[in-house]
Design a protein around this motif. Structure first.
Motif, mmCIF file in Angstrom:
data_model
loop_
_atom_site.group_PDB
_atom_site.id
_atom_site.type_symbol
_atom_site.label_atom_id
_atom_site.label_comp_id
_atom_site.label_asym_id
_atom_site.label_seq_id
_atom_site.Cartn_x
_atom_site.Cartn_y
_atom_site.Cartn_z
ATOM 1 N N ARG A 95 6.658 -23.364 -16.202
ATOM 2 C CA ARG A 95 7.876 -24.100 -15.798
ATOM 3 C C ARG A 95 8.686 -23.086 -14.957
ATOM 4 O O ARG A 95 9.781 -22.450 -15.587
ATOM 5 N N PRO A 96 8.467 -23.036 -13.450
ATOM 6 C CA PRO A 96 9.107 -22.086 -12.820
ATOM 7 C C PRO A 96 10.781 -22.565 -12.546
ATOM 8 O O PRO A 96 11.052 -23.785 -12.810
ATOM 9 N N LEU A 97 11.426 -21.542 -11.866
ATOM 10 C CA LEU A 97 12.720 -21.893 -11.486
ATOM 11 C C LEU A 97 12.521 -22.336 -10.026
ATOM 12 O O LEU A 97 11.829 -21.525 -9.077
ATOM 13 N N LEU A 98 13.002 -23.555 -9.407
ATOM 14 C CA LEU A 98 12.740 -23.887 -8.026
ATOM 15 C C LEU A 98 13.972 -23.821 -7.323
ATOM 16 O O LEU A 98 15.167 -24.143 -7.797
ATOM 17 N N THR A 99 13.647 -22.968 -6.489
ATOM 18 C CA THR A 99 14.804 -22.701 -5.463
ATOM 19 C C THR A 99 14.604 -22.858 -4.225
ATOM 20 O O THR A 99 13.567 -22.867 -3.519
ATOM 21 N N ALA A 100 15.574 -23.678 -3.332
ATOM 22 C CA ALA A 100 15.349 -24.104 -1.983
ATOM 23 C C ALA A 100 16.486 -23.894 -1.073
ATOM 24 O O ALA A 100 17.621 -23.586 -1.598
ATOM 25 N N HIS A 101 16.285 -23.617 0.042
ATOM 26 C CA HIS A 101 17.434 -23.382 0.868
ATOM 27 C C HIS A 101 17.667 -24.413 2.052
ATOM 28 O O HIS A 101 16.619 -24.997 2.623
ATOM 29 N N SER A 102 18.947 -24.801 2.281
ATOM 30 C CA SER A 102 19.167 -25.717 3.173
ATOM 31 C C SER A 102 18.473 -27.204 3.350
ATOM 32 O O SER A 102 18.339 -27.753 2.503
ATOM 33 N N LEU A 103 17.573 -27.273 4.520
ATOM 34 C CA LEU A 103 17.089 -28.575 4.556
ATOM 35 C C LEU A 103 16.177 -28.505 3.364
ATOM 36 O O LEU A 103 15.883 -29.963 2.820
ATOM 37 N N ALA A 104 15.466 -27.504 2.874
ATOM 38 C CA ALA A 104 14.470 -27.953 1.811
ATOM 39 C C ALA A 104 15.099 -28.254 0.457
ATOM 40 O O ALA A 104 14.532 -28.619 -0.493
ATOM 41 N N CYS A 105 16.395 -28.238 0.382
ATOM 42 C CA CYS A 105 17.139 -28.803 -0.778
ATOM 43 C C CYS A 105 16.909 -30.240 -1.130
ATOM 44 O O CYS A 105 17.130 -30.665 -2.287
ATOM 45 N N GLY A 106 16.742 -30.903 -0.048
ATOM 46 C CA GLY A 106 16.483 -32.353 -0.382
ATOM 47 C C GLY A 106 15.287 -32.655 -1.206
ATOM 48 O O GLY A 106 15.497 -33.304 -2.066
ATOM 49 N N PRO A 107 14.295 -32.200 -0.540
ATOM 50 C CA PRO A 107 12.872 -32.634 -1.458
ATOM 51 C C PRO A 107 12.887 -31.935 -2.799
ATOM 52 O O PRO A 107 12.462 -32.589 -3.715
ATOM 53 N N ALA A 108 13.685 -30.668 -2.832
ATOM 54 C CA ALA A 108 13.835 -30.032 -4.108
ATOM 55 C C ALA A 108 14.657 -30.715 -5.177
ATOM 56 O O ALA A 108 14.244 -30.879 -6.258
ATOM 57 N N VAL A 109 15.686 -31.304 -4.825
ATOM 58 C CA VAL A 109 16.594 -32.339 -5.684
ATOM 59 C C VAL A 109 15.788 -33.430 -5.959
ATOM 60 O O VAL A 109 15.638 -33.691 -7.369
ATOM 61 N N ARG A 110 14.955 -33.864 -5.060
ATOM 62 C CA ARG A 110 14.333 -35.157 -5.684
ATOM 63 C C ARG A 110 13.007 -34.867 -6.557
ATOM 64 O O ARG A 110 12.847 -35.653 -7.295
ATOM 65 N N TYR A 111 12.657 -33.802 -6.289
ATOM 66 C CA TYR A 111 11.438 -33.461 -7.406
ATOM 67 C C TYR A 111 11.947 -32.893 -8.767
ATOM 68 O O TYR A 111 11.555 -33.583 -9.591
ATOM 69 N N ALA A 112 13.161 -32.347 -8.655
ATOM 70 C CA ALA A 112 13.900 -31.890 -9.838
ATOM 71 C C ALA A 112 14.248 -33.493 -10.702
ATOM 72 O O ALA A 112 14.120 -33.231 -11.948
#
Length: 573
Positions: A412-429
């Motif tokens: 269960r990793p910590l998911l870190t995203a920068h700038s544009l990648a924050c969008g798909p990261a939020v939706r995945y989370a």
């Protein structure tokens, strides 16, 4: 001072010689490595392989001199000699090529003949060299191939005269980590979209051999008495014909393979400025096949098997891309292309149980997390987003791509995203809270005002594609280094700059929706922003990196790593 070495390898600092020394040491041999320059580069290279160098002696030699520059009696125990020394380059002066490939090779034979009890001299020739009748026409073949032809004949003749037990190895085009000549320039042209046609015909055969298989084979030759006086073509006869070989690499790396062919006679007539290749290289493009039966029998009898050729080509292609075709060092983390949601995705790190998953923003790639990863001290996974960096595009949504990227992950990793990648990261989370321990958003574009000046300046794909790394570093306000070198190199490839600009232009369309979706995320969320690049559309608590702008992972990697470790509940290493 004398050495107890029983084996001497000439050309030990070269691509094949260095790997052969490592293989012999692993087999428990006492090895003398003959180099012309300083010993330190060879020792450092061997150390990186993890091989024990306790049984290694490094000697300085010059095979162009009679006696090789070795004092008499310095290697009294040597009985096996490998000559891997060669001047391998195109466009050589004939005298320069002959000095090593002919005169030097004969000097090695004569030195071996003077040993008290030589068991074997293994001479490395070439698959094209020993397949001819001794043609050494320098004007027609060029200095490299002609000198190798002449040297092959001269070595055989002199060994017979002096009674030296000789075995001749004729390797195909050797592939493996560290090989950046031979076939590699053609693969680079394919990768960079500069190969409009396949040289040769549909039946052109350029056989390869994996470096590790070749060195295992060579190391065993002196131990087999039946190999004395024999020739071995060490190459994989299952190598696809050149058009199919290039298609295989293109499919693996997600680029287009050329469909047209340019016959060799036409290539020879075209100016070098147009072909981008030395005319000497065209002599290797033929439909000839080679007598591999004895080598196959030898390998079978000694229990060694070449890796599947398609697998070896894919692994080598991964290495070439990872090192930018020899321009950078080899990444310590696992790396390579994987099929993810229709994209040939470039992945770096631990895809099974990472502690941290790191997603890059624009106009960067996964290398942008390298400085942070160096401080994390734990398993990380990073990937180039589809259509960006080294990854090929996909028609799937980025959140679907992210879900497939993380599908094999068991931690269960910590998911870190920068700038544009924050969008798909939020939706995945939001959709998969049970798969991650938390979410860190660094400079999330959907929480900021309109794009900064550097974004407005990067709206022309042509300008972005031509932008050098130093200028890109200035535009993003980050220090020059491997991360921006990698980003610039990726942007120079066809299509990447255009897709980057399209992503920049579309970056603001989902801002409102993403702000609403972030409110539904149930895992812990950490917001991070640079002091000069503040978040404008949130009242939530966030961490500010002093002195940083939009790219704190590049300008302040240690501080960002500290934030990630705290968010993951880990200690600073």
């Amino acid at each position: 001072m004398t050495s107890s070495a029983d084996t001497l390898v000439f050309g030990a600092s070269g691509f094949i010689g260095r790997a052969l020394v490592a293989e012999l040491l692993r087999r428990g041999r006492q090895v003398a490595a003959a180099v012309r320059g300083p010993a330190e580069p060879l020792i450092a290279a061997l150390a990186r392989t993890g091989v024990d160098t306790g049984a290694l002696t490094v000697v300085t030699t010059d095979i162009t001199r009679p006696g090789l520059g070795l004092p008499p009696g310095v290697l009294p125990a040597v009985r096996d000699v490998f000559n891997c020394a060669a001047r391998y380059a195109f466009g050589l002066d004939p005298a320069e090529a002959r000095a090593v490939n002919v005169i030097g090779a004969v000097h090695v034979v004569e030195w071996t003949a003077a040993l008290p009890a030589p068991r074997r001299l293994v001479h490395i020739s070439g698959y094209r060299v020993s397949n001819t009748s001794g043609d050494d026409d320098y004007d027609r073949l060029g200095a490299y191939e002609a000198s190798k032809q002449e040297g092959d004949t001269a070595v055989r003749r002199r060994a017979a005269e002096l009674g030296v037990p000789l075995t001749v190895a004729n390797p195909g085009a050797v592939i493996g980590p560290g090989q950046y000549i031979g076939l590699a320039p053609m693969v680079e042209d394919l990768w960079r979209g500069r190969l409009p046609a396949v040289p040769g015909t549909a039946r052109t055969f350029l056989p390869v051999v994996a470096l590790d298989h070749l060195t295992r084979f060579l190391a065993l030759l002196p131990e087999d008495p039946d190999a004395t006086g024999r020739d071995y073509w060490i190459l994989d006869d299952r190598t696809p014909e050149l058009p199919a070989l290039l298609r295989s690499i293109a499919e693996h790396t997600g680029v287009r393979a050329p469909r047209r062919h340019l016959p060799v006679p036409l290539l020879r007539r075209l100016p070098r400025a147009l072909t981008g290749a030395d005319p000497e290289t065209f002599s290797f493009l033929s439909t000839d096949r080679y007598p591999t039966g004895p080598a196959d029998t030898f390998a079978d009898s000694h229990g060694i098997a070449a890796p599947p050729v398609e697998e070896a080509l894919r692994d080598w292609a991964d290495h070439l891309v990872a090192t930018r075709f020899g321009r950078t060092g080899v990444p310590a983390a696992p790396h390579g292309f994987h099929g993810i949601a229709g994209s040939r995705t470039w992945v770096v790190g631990d895809r099974a149980a990472p502690a941290h998953v790191l997603l890059h923003g624009l106009p960067l790639d996964a290398e942008s997390w390298g400085p942070v990863s160096a401080h994390l001290g734990s398993r990380t996974l990073a990937a180039d987003l589809p259509g960006l960096g080294r990854s090929s595009p996909t028609g799937a949504a980025r959140e679907r791509w992210l879900a497939e990227l993380l599908e094999p992950v068991t931690s269960r990793p910590l998911l870190t995203a920068h700038s544009l990648a924050c969008g798909p990261a939020v939706r995945y989370a939001r959709r998969h809270p049970d798969r991650i321990s938390g979410l860190v958003l660094v400079a999330p574009a959907f929480l900021q005002d309109a794009p900064r000046r550097f974004v407005r300046d990067l709206v022309a794909p042509v300008a972005l594609r031509r932008m050098p790394a130093a200028r890109l570093a200035t535009r993003v306000g980050a220090p020059a280094g491997p991360a921006l070198d990698s980003a610039a190199a990726a942007l120079h490839r066809p299509g990447t700059a255009r897709r980057t600009v399209a992503a920049l232009r579309a970056a603001r369309r989902d801002d409102g929706a993403l702000r609403r979706e972030m409110a539904d995320v149930t895992v812990p969320v950490t917001l991070v922003a640079g002091a000069s690049d503040p978040l404008a559309h949130t009242d939530a608590h966030h961490l500010t990196v002093a002195g940083a702008g939009h790219y704190p992972q590049l300008t302040h990697p240690e501080e960002v790593a500290r934030i990630l470790l705290h968010a993951a509940g880990e200690r600073q290493p």
